[in-house]
Scaffold this motif. Sequence first.
Motif, PDB file in Angstrom:
ATOM      1  N   SER A 229       0.819  -1.213   0.000  1.00 50.00           N
ATOM      2  CA  SER A 229       0.000   0.000   0.000  1.00 50.00           C
ATOM      3  C   SER A 229       0.850   1.259   0.000  1.00 50.00           C
ATOM      4  N   ASN A 230       2.115   1.142   0.392  1.00 47.25           N
ATOM      5  CA  ASN A 230       3.014   2.295   0.382  1.00 47.25           C
ATOM      6  C   ASN A 230       3.478   2.668  -1.026  1.00 47.25           C
ATOM      7  N   CYS A 231       3.159   1.834  -1.996  1.00 47.70           N
ATOM      8  CA  CYS A 231       3.448   2.152  -3.401  1.00 47.70           C
ATOM      9  C   CYS A 231       2.247   2.924  -3.953  1.00 47.70           C
ATOM     10  N   ASN A 232       2.412   4.216  -4.141  1.00 43.17           N
ATOM     11  CA  ASN A 232       1.278   5.064  -4.505  1.00 43.17           C
ATOM     12  C   ASN A 232       0.741   4.801  -5.902  1.00 43.17           C
ATOM     13  N   ASN A 233       1.458   4.056  -6.719  1.00 42.85           N
ATOM     14  CA  ASN A 233       0.978   3.730  -8.061  1.00 42.85           C
ATOM     15  C   ASN A 233       0.120   2.473  -8.085  1.00 42.85           C
ATOM     16  N   VAL A 234      -0.102   1.852  -6.914  1.00 44.63           N
ATOM     17  CA  VAL A 234      -0.859   0.603  -6.847  1.00 44.63           C
ATOM     18  C   VAL A 234      -2.263   0.854  -6.315  1.00 44.63           C
ATOM     19  N   PHE A 235      -3.249   0.290  -7.006  1.00 45.52           N
ATOM     20  CA  PHE A 235      -4.638   0.283  -6.582  1.00 45.52           C
ATOM     21  C   PHE A 235      -5.033  -1.174  -6.308  1.00 45.52           C
ATOM     22  N   LEU A 236      -6.053  -1.363  -5.473  1.00 40.00           N
ATOM     23  CA  LEU A 236      -6.419  -2.717  -5.052  1.00 40.00           C
ATOM     24  C   LEU A 236      -7.883  -2.987  -5.364  1.00 40.00           C
ATOM     25  N   LYS A 237      -8.142  -4.107  -6.035  1.00 38.99           N
ATOM     26  CA  LYS A 237      -9.511  -4.543  -6.270  1.00 38.99           C
ATOM     27  C   LYS A 237      -9.982  -5.408  -5.109  1.00 38.99           C
ATOM     28  N   LEU A 238     -11.130  -5.013  -4.559  1.00 39.12           N
ATOM     29  CA  LEU A 238     -11.716  -5.698  -3.411  1.00 39.12           C
ATOM     30  C   LEU A 238     -12.799  -6.635  -3.912  1.00 39.12           C
ATOM     31  N   GLY A 239     -12.525  -7.912  -3.890  1.00 39.53           N
ATOM     32  CA  GLY A 239     -13.461  -8.918  -4.365  1.00 39.53           C
ATOM     33  C   GLY A 239     -12.681 -10.121  -4.864  1.00 39.53           C
ATOM     34  N   GLY A 240     -13.371 -10.989  -5.581  1.00 39.02           N
ATOM     35  CA  GLY A 240     -12.697 -12.149  -6.143  1.00 39.02           C
ATOM     36  C   GLY A 240     -12.272 -13.177  -5.123  1.00 39.02           C
ATOM     37  N   MET A 241     -12.887 -13.162  -3.934  1.00 37.26           N
ATOM     38  CA  MET A 241     -12.507 -14.131  -2.902  1.00 37.26           C
ATOM     39  C   MET A 241     -13.619 -15.140  -2.635  1.00 37.26           C
ATOM     40  N   ALA A 242     -14.491 -15.322  -3.627  1.00 37.33           N
ATOM     41  CA  ALA A 242     -15.471 -16.396  -3.535  1.00 37.33           C
ATOM     42  C   ALA A 242     -15.184 -17.479  -4.569  1.00 37.33           C
ATOM     43  N   MET A 243     -13.951 -17.493  -5.055  1.00 34.88           N
ATOM     44  CA  MET A 243     -13.531 -18.547  -5.970  1.00 34.88           C
ATOM     45  C   MET A 243     -13.295 -19.839  -5.180  1.00 34.88           C
ATOM     46  N   PRO A 244     -13.497 -20.993  -5.786  1.00 34.17           N
ATOM     47  CA  PRO A 244     -13.230 -22.243  -5.066  1.00 34.17           C
ATOM     48  C   PRO A 244     -11.837 -22.309  -4.471  1.00 34.17           C
ATOM     49  N   ASN A 246     -10.139 -20.100  -3.041  1.00 31.08           N
ATOM     50  CA  ASN A 246     -10.018 -19.395  -1.763  1.00 31.08           C
ATOM     51  C   ASN A 246     -10.353 -20.288  -0.574  1.00 31.08           C
ATOM     52  N   GLY A 247     -11.017 -21.410  -0.844  1.00 29.80           N
ATOM     53  CA  GLY A 247     -11.185 -22.424   0.179  1.00 29.80           C
ATOM     54  C   GLY A 247     -12.367 -22.281   1.109  1.00 29.80           C
ATOM     55  N   TYR A 248     -13.327 -21.409   0.796  1.00 28.08           N
ATOM     56  CA  TYR A 248     -14.492 -21.276   1.677  1.00 28.08           C
ATOM     57  C   TYR A 248     -15.521 -22.376   1.446  1.00 28.08           C
ATOM     58  N   ARG A 249     -15.438 -23.043   0.311  1.00 26.99           N
ATOM     59  CA  ARG A 249     -16.265 -24.209  -0.010  1.00 26.99           C
ATOM     60  C   ARG A 249     -17.759 -23.886  -0.121  1.00 26.99           C
ATOM     61  N   TRP A 250     -18.098 -22.623  -0.335  1.00 26.39           N
ATOM     62  CA  TRP A 250     -19.497 -22.273  -0.507  1.00 26.39           C
ATOM     63  C   TRP A 250     -20.100 -22.972  -1.711  1.00 26.39           C
ATOM     64  N   ASP A 251     -19.300 -23.212  -2.733  1.00 23.09           N
ATOM     65  CA  ASP A 251     -19.809 -23.833  -3.952  1.00 23.09           C
ATOM     66  C   ASP A 251     -20.207 -25.283  -3.755  1.00 23.09           C
ATOM     67  N   THR A 252     -19.836 -25.878  -2.630  1.00 24.73           N
ATOM     68  CA  THR A 252     -20.165 -27.283  -2.357  1.00 24.73           C
ATOM     69  C   THR A 252     -21.321 -27.441  -1.368  1.00 24.73           C
ATOM     70  N   GLU A 253     -21.841 -26.335  -0.857  1.00 23.25           N
ATOM     71  CA  GLU A 253     -22.908 -26.392   0.140  1.00 23.25           C
ATOM     72  C   GLU A 253     -24.270 -26.607  -0.518  1.00 23.25           C
ATOM     73  N   ASP A 254     -25.243 -27.022   0.282  1.00 21.20           N
ATOM     74  CA  ASP A 254     -26.600 -27.230  -0.225  1.00 21.20           C
ATOM     75  C   ASP A 254     -27.250 -25.918  -0.647  1.00 21.20           C
ATOM     76  N   LYS A 255     -26.902 -24.827   0.046  1.00 18.24           N
ATOM     77  CA  LYS A 255     -27.434 -23.514  -0.276  1.00 18.24           C
ATOM     78  C   LYS A 255     -26.288 -22.509  -0.342  1.00 18.24           C
TER      79      LYS A 255
END
Length: 330
Positions: A229-244, A246-255
């Motif tokens: 974050s100390n690199c002022n030329n860098v921006f950060l996208k917040l998201g993309g953490m519901a991919m399989p 990432n290990g949350y396993r939501w895609d394998t749940e009943d709902k």
Amino acid sequence: MFNNDVWLKQNQENIVDPEREIVDAHHHLWPISDMHYDLENLLADTSSGHNVVQTVFAECGAAYRTSGPDHLKCVGETEFVAGRATQADQMEKPTKIAGIVAHADLMHNRLDEVLEAHEASGNGIFKGIRHSGAHEPKPEALSIRGSGLPNQFARHDFRRGVARLGELGLTYDTWIFHHQIADFRELALAVPSTTMILDHFGTPLGVGQYKDKREEIFEKWKEDIEAVSNCNNVFLKLGGMAMPDNGYRWDTEDKPPSSDEFVAAQERYYDHAISHFGADRCIFESNFPVDRLSLSYKTLWNAFKKIAAKYSEEEQDLLFSGTARKVYRL
């Protein structure tokens, strides 16, 4: 063709803050794929309740040219997306594809030719390049393994290509894994004149050798995010953490998860990132349709709005639209 519509519809939520303008700064289109997601699918999601006024397409290897020089085949994707953007402009839907982040091999000795071809094919909405650096030494457990080379960010020819983007006023996006954030920081320090966007929080992994190590990885991730974050030329996208991966396993749940369940699982990542980058360097993204494997578009943006509710109105406007418009010149 993959379709999880029935599963997603098990979770129905009222739209939070429905009038707030959203620029979805990261989505894909795949006209021919197991994960088929074309303009009609995108507009069905963006029209499902939230006020999504603009989007930015991120390269995903779709619709490449099947003939001609290899280094120009990626331009077919820009031609395809520019065509879909024109179709969207002619429809009554409120959402417009306003930006294209295309692909180019930044190490190629004919890079300028590729960039000129993207510009010529982009119908005014070509904004930058994503040449991903994602490289995992033990990729067997990953569903999306990445195509980055070892030590790619340290290569002279790669850095030269990233610098060329800055000279032309183009942005550089990358997708990496969490253990590469420090390497990406070295790239950002070496090429400070190029605006860089780090996708998906740097992708904290949670499968394979990283399974059951979430807390350990989170602590190191916090340090690395603060440093970059100390690199002022860098921006950060917040998201993309519901991919399989990432290990949350939501895609394998009943709902699928509710927005409250999503917030409970991931809010600390968002808050840590915003506390160090600031809202003026953070951008919400859907990463659809990949994150659609885990939850619906309505649920995802409800979760983002619940996370952002603690911030000022000005900060929320930046997170949902203002920063994306600034970075991608929309």
